[in-house]
Design an enzyme around this catalytic site. Sequence first.
Site, PDB file in Angstrom:
ATOM      1  N   SER A 159       2.214 -12.917 -57.694  1.00 59.40           N
ATOM      2  CA  SER A 159       1.502 -11.871 -58.445  1.00 59.40           C
ATOM      3  C   SER A 159       0.017 -11.858 -58.105  1.00 59.40           C
ATOM      4  O   SER A 159      -0.583 -10.789 -57.953  1.00 59.40           O
ATOM      5  CB  SER A 159       1.683 -12.082 -59.949  1.00 59.40           C
ATOM      6  OG  SER A 159       3.031 -11.980 -60.292  1.00 59.40           O
ATOM      7  N   ASP A 160      -0.572 -13.040 -57.995  1.00 60.41           N
ATOM      8  CA  ASP A 160      -2.000 -13.112 -57.680  1.00 60.41           C
ATOM      9  C   ASP A 160      -2.293 -12.608 -56.271  1.00 60.41           C
ATOM     10  O   ASP A 160      -3.237 -11.843 -56.055  1.00 60.41           O
ATOM     11  CB  ASP A 160      -2.509 -14.548 -57.821  1.00 60.41           C
ATOM     12  CG  ASP A 160      -2.848 -14.916 -59.252  1.00 60.41           C
ATOM     13  OD1 ASP A 160      -3.046 -14.009 -60.076  1.00 60.41           O
ATOM     14  OD2 ASP A 160      -2.927 -16.125 -59.544  1.00 60.41           O
TER      15      ASP A 160
END
Length: 178
Positions: A159-160
């Site tokens: 996600s990051d």
Amino acid sequence: PPLKGIKVLEMTNLIAGPTAGKLLADLGAEVTKLEPPQGDISRGLGRSYFVYLNNDKRSVCFNTRTPEGKEIAQKLAAEADILLANLRPGATDRMGIGTEALAQLNPNIIETHVTGYGWTGPYAHRPGMDPVATAWMGLQMAQGGASARPIFLGQLAVSDFAAGAMGTLGAVMALFVR
């Protein structure tokens, strides 16, 4: 490089924001990373991790809570093409380089904010963390499999890294439109 001559003022930490800055630097932008007096909180994750996400950047350190620090931040923002931040809403305002201040200092600057929960809504002022995002979207369950416990693949931080890449894409698209 395609972004040669583009100046970025970056205020980021951990993974998502530094990834965006790294990608912009990889594309040739001159990235100046603003760190607080105690340094970026991701420095404690280990030297290689921090260096990987922050290579090809200049780093400056001063306290934006002081009038002198705000003045330095404003001078850097006045010369930048892109302001890149992954801070909670209102943080750049407190630093003296929020949207209204930037409109006066540098009306052509592109603001790129990589946030965990956006600018509005019940979680907007919470810090975003990859483990929480992957848990909420069901990715940890998918990684564990139907009959196993959820798994968080910490080094992956999908996600990051995806958020950082999307921040870069947005900044480059804005440059193209500008």
